[in-house]
Motif scaffolding. Structure first.
Motif, mmCIF file in Angstrom:
data_model
loop_
_atom_site.group_PDB
_atom_site.id
_atom_site.type_symbol
_atom_site.label_atom_id
_atom_site.label_comp_id
_atom_site.label_asym_id
_atom_site.label_seq_id
_atom_site.Cartn_x
_atom_site.Cartn_y
_atom_site.Cartn_z
ATOM 1 N N GLY A 422 0.817 -1.204 0.000
ATOM 2 C CA GLY A 422 0.000 0.000 0.000
ATOM 3 C C GLY A 422 0.851 1.254 0.000
ATOM 4 N N PHE A 423 1.941 1.222 0.751
ATOM 5 C CA PHE A 423 2.866 2.348 0.778
ATOM 6 C C PHE A 423 3.461 2.569 -0.614
ATOM 7 C CE2 PHE A 423 7.041 4.252 1.318
ATOM 8 C CZ PHE A 423 6.822 5.254 2.260
ATOM 9 N N GLY A 424 3.917 1.471 -1.223
ATOM 10 C CA GLY A 424 4.537 1.569 -2.543
ATOM 11 C C GLY A 424 3.576 2.084 -3.597
ATOM 12 N N GLU A 425 2.345 1.603 -3.565
ATOM 13 C CA GLU A 425 1.359 2.027 -4.555
ATOM 14 C C GLU A 425 0.998 3.502 -4.387
ATOM 15 O OE1 GLU A 425 -1.141 -2.089 -5.390
ATOM 16 O OE2 GLU A 425 -1.721 -0.801 -3.707
ATOM 17 N N LEU A 426 0.960 3.961 -3.158
ATOM 18 C CA LEU A 426 0.521 5.323 -2.894
ATOM 19 C C LEU A 426 1.598 6.358 -3.166
ATOM 20 C CD1 LEU A 426 -1.972 6.862 -1.894
ATOM 21 C CD2 LEU A 426 -1.002 6.749 0.414
ATOM 22 N N VAL A 427 2.847 6.063 -2.770
ATOM 23 C CA VAL A 427 3.899 7.080 -2.892
ATOM 24 C C VAL A 427 5.000 6.715 -3.881
ATOM 25 C CG1 VAL A 427 3.472 7.795 -0.524
ATOM 26 C CG2 VAL A 427 5.325 6.204 -0.981
ATOM 27 N N GLY A 428 4.915 5.555 -4.505
ATOM 28 C CA GLY A 428 5.916 5.200 -5.505
ATOM 29 C C GLY A 428 7.276 4.925 -4.924
ATOM 30 N N SER A 429 7.320 4.399 -3.711
ATOM 31 C CA SER A 429 8.590 4.110 -3.050
ATOM 32 C C SER A 429 8.554 2.706 -2.475
ATOM 33 C CB SER A 429 8.837 5.115 -1.925
ATOM 34 O OG SER A 429 8.885 6.423 -2.425
ATOM 35 N N ASN A 430 9.719 2.122 -2.318
ATOM 36 C CA ASN A 430 9.799 0.767 -1.815
ATOM 37 C C ASN A 430 10.190 0.764 -0.350
ATOM 38 O OD1 ASN A 430 9.653 -1.973 -1.821
ATOM 39 N ND2 ASN A 430 11.196 -2.291 -3.405
ATOM 40 N N THR A 431 9.853 -0.300 0.325
ATOM 41 C CA THR A 431 10.163 -0.444 1.743
ATOM 42 C C THR A 431 11.174 -1.567 1.938
ATOM 43 O OG1 THR A 431 8.510 -2.137 2.262
ATOM 44 C CG2 THR A 431 7.758 0.162 2.202
ATOM 45 N N VAL A 432 11.510 -1.830 3.199
ATOM 46 C CA VAL A 432 12.468 -2.885 3.527
ATOM 47 C C VAL A 432 11.811 -4.254 3.637
ATOM 48 C CG1 VAL A 432 14.022 -1.311 4.717
ATOM 49 C CG2 VAL A 432 12.189 -2.435 6.014
ATOM 50 N N VAL A 433 10.509 -4.327 3.383
ATOM 51 C CA VAL A 433 9.790 -5.597 3.483
ATOM 52 C C VAL A 433 10.070 -6.453 2.256
ATOM 53 C CG1 VAL A 433 7.528 -6.696 3.672
ATOM 54 C CG2 VAL A 433 7.975 -4.539 4.881
ATOM 55 N N VAL A 434 10.572 -7.649 2.467
ATOM 56 C CA VAL A 434 10.892 -8.550 1.362
ATOM 57 C C VAL A 434 9.616 -8.896 0.593
ATOM 58 C CG1 VAL A 434 11.764 -10.825 0.727
ATOM 59 C CG2 VAL A 434 12.873 -9.525 2.557
ATOM 60 N N GLY A 435 9.620 -8.633 -0.712
ATOM 61 C CA GLY A 435 8.460 -8.942 -1.530
ATOM 62 C C GLY A 435 7.320 -7.958 -1.371
ATOM 63 N N GLY A 436 7.543 -6.886 -0.604
ATOM 64 C CA GLY A 436 6.472 -5.939 -0.336
ATOM 65 C C GLY A 436 6.050 -5.126 -1.541
ATOM 66 N N ALA A 437 6.883 -5.061 -2.567
ATOM 67 C CA ALA A 437 6.549 -4.269 -3.752
ATOM 68 C C ALA A 437 6.059 -5.141 -4.900
ATOM 69 C CB ALA A 437 7.765 -3.463 -4.211
ATOM 70 N N GLU A 438 5.814 -6.410 -4.619
ATOM 71 C CA GLU A 438 5.355 -7.308 -5.676
ATOM 72 C C GLU A 438 4.052 -6.791 -6.278
ATOM 73 O OE1 GLU A 438 4.065 -12.016 -6.261
ATOM 74 O OE2 GLU A 438 4.823 -11.282 -4.324
ATOM 75 N N GLY A 439 4.038 -6.620 -7.587
ATOM 76 C CA GLY A 439 2.849 -6.147 -8.271
ATOM 77 C C GLY A 439 2.749 -4.638 -8.378
ATOM 78 N N VAL A 440 3.714 -3.914 -7.792
ATOM 79 C CA VAL A 440 3.692 -2.456 -7.844
ATOM 80 C C VAL A 440 4.511 -1.982 -9.048
ATOM 81 C CG1 VAL A 440 4.270 -0.312 -6.656
ATOM 82 C CG2 VAL A 440 3.459 -2.287 -5.344
ATOM 83 N N THR A 441 3.962 -1.083 -9.840
ATOM 84 C CA THR A 441 4.685 -0.503 -10.971
ATOM 85 C C THR A 441 5.213 0.861 -10.562
ATOM 86 O OG1 THR A 441 3.272 -1.622 -12.581
ATOM 87 C CG2 THR A 441 4.544 0.275 -13.361
#
Length: 515
Positions: A422-441
């Motif tokens: 949700g963080f990645g989708e909203l602000v276009g940034s990645n987090t330290v969570v492994v696999g947390g950006a899966e599916g985010v463009t």
């Protein structure tokens, strides 16, 4: 703009973007706040605590930064958590409620609304917490000047927030807070069952080095949540339209700055009023590429003569020349938003920052601006591909929080797959969570920084003095402006910084940290 500071990025400007495939070099840099340093009782030199930390694992970067969805970078350990208890936050402990949060306990959340804004909290993380505890009332506070507003509350011990996003130019001094025992130990968070898989500890679901990044004296006190890459940013549209390509080395970079100047565009710029951090990041990254990571390690460890190393002087000399020939002197009085807007209007070519920049400027940059990142174009012991990358955006739970269990649980929800995505989708940034950006463009700029980080491989550098020693960080901002705007020579820059570092080293009241 955003600042990371390991004991505290960045200036008021800030935000953070990262790559979908995270670098294992989790580090953090945040500009220190401008609040007065908290007093620490003097100790004999022999008893001044030091902490050997941040042995950051760079393996993920070395193997291309690819994380296989659904896997853990550390061995999974089943947690006990099955037995219920009634202590902690007043609720019943379980795998779903490992800290014993009382279901109707109010939660006070403070967020710095910088480049990321605070919508990720109101639209993603707070709803996740509310879903877990429907009866809990959440008080959300968006605070720009964290230290100014929050420090009095922490000092009084009353009305203390339960979770704080400590960032911006007015962030709290992490090192002083650790020394004054104002931060909750996050060991229980990292050892708790993860939201997504109770068979895994939270620490097993994040990129290696994350826990160490927020640790002081080998105890974790800060969650650094966002992965960030630094470099020189430019418009892909502007450069392609002019036929300008990424320079291969320093000489080519200087020649290109000449060409840009002849075209009537300011070649290089940063905001002296509140973003000198961005520029000293460039200078120190340049120095590390010349002399290797040891250059920065010596600075962090307060080694004798660290600021007078040849690599530092050479880097300061190189950028003083850029300042003298290609920098608009009026920028010293401008804030980051002013200078960034000039770049969006194609009046400025190169701007130093972290990859939060694209998200921060999305309302002002033309849709086809196409942010691109250029690593500092210099090589020595490290190649031109080397970059500075770090884990940024510090989150903490105060030791005197009324709902400390709730604060810990809020961080646990942030570290879930849903919280990260949700963080990645909203602000276009990645987090330290492994696999947390899966599916985010991610947008062009973050894609560019992702590729740069991958290309850097093991050549990822970082520094930590900016978070560990507020006085040194503030002096470096002032000295950087004096250097870049022509008031001091490179020798004077190095001498000035060494004098401040020596003063901190010899001050027995300041807790020391080593890497």
């Amino acid at each position: 703009m955003r600042m990371h500071i390991r004991s505290g990025r960045v200036p008021e400007p800030r935000s953070g973007n990262a790559s979908q495939n995270l670098s294992a070099q989790i580090s953090t840099a945040r500009p220190s706040t401008e609040e007065p340093k908290m007093s620490i009782d003097p100790e004999p030199a022999s008893s001044v605590p030091t902490v050997a930390r941040r042995s950051l694992l760079r393996g993920a970067a070395a193997v291309g930064l690819v994380v296989v969805p659904g896997t853990s970078l550390l061995s999974a350990c089943a947690t006990s958590g099955g037995d219920s208890e009634t202590d902690g936050g007043g609720g019943t402990k379980s795998d779903k409620n490992p800290f014993g949060v009382k279901e109707d306990a109010a939660l006070d959340v403070v967020i710095f609304p910088g480049g990321y804004t605070d919508k990720y909290a109101t639209d993603v993380h707070e709803p996740l917490y509310k879903k877990a505890f429907p009866k809990a009332a959440i008080k959300h506070e968006a605070v720009t000047e964290i230290s100014t507003v929050v420090q009095p509350r922490l000092a009084s011990g009353t009305n203390v927030p339960d979770m704080i996003n400590n960032s911006g130019s007015k962030l709290l001094d992490f090192g002083a807070m650790v020394a004054d025992k104002q931060l909750a130990d996050l060991t229980d968070l990292w050892d708790a069952p993860s939201v997504d898989d109770p068979g895994k500890k939270v620490r097993d679901t994040v990129v290696p080095g994350t826990v160490e990044r927020g640790s002081f004296n080998r105890k974790p006190y800060v969650l650094y949540y966002v992965s960030t890459v630094f470099g020189l940013w430019y418009s892909g549209k502007l450069f392609s339209g002019r036929g300008w390509t990424q320079p291969a080395d320093w000489d080519a970079f200087l020649k290109q700055l000449d060409d840009i100047k002849k075209a009537g565009i300011t070649p290089y710029g940063y905001a002296g009023a509140n973003a000198a951090y961005y520029q000293y990041t460039v200078i120190l990254t340049h120095a590390a590429k010349l002399g290797g990571q040891e250059v920065l390690k010596n600075i962090d460890n307060l080694e004798d003569g660290a600021w007078k190393q040849d690599a530092v002087k050479q880097a300061a000399t190189a950028w003083a020349e850029v300042g003298a020939k290609y920098l608009d002197k009026a920028y010293e009085g401008l804030k980051h938003t002013d200078v960034q807007l000039q770049q969006n209007q194609y009046k400025l070519a190169y701007y130093p920052s972290g990859d939060w920049l694209e998200n921060e400027q999305k309302k002002d940059a033309p849709a086809d601006f196409t942010y691109q990142l250029l690593p500092i174009p210099v090589k020595g012991k490290l190649s031109t591909k080397a970059v500075r990358a770090t884990a940024a955006e510090g989150y903490l739970v105060p030791a005197k929080a009324k709902n400390k269990a709730g604060g810990l649980e809020y961080l646990r929800q942030m570290l879930s797959r849903a919280g990260a995505k949700g963080f990645g989708e909203l602000v276009g940034s990645n987090t330290v969570v492994v696999g947390g950006a899966e599916g985010v463009t991610f947008p062009p700029g973050v894609t560019s920084s992702t590729n740069a980080l991958k290309a850097a491989g093991k050549e990822v550098v970082d520094f930590f003095f900016d978070g560990d020693y507020k006085d040194i960080e503030q002096e470096c901002r002032t000295a950087t402006n004096a250097l870049m705007f022509g008031r001091e020579t490179p020798d004077q820059f190095c001498e000035r910084m060494q004098k401040k570092a020596d003063a901190v080293k010899n001050d027995k009241s300041i807790t020391k940290f080593t890497r």
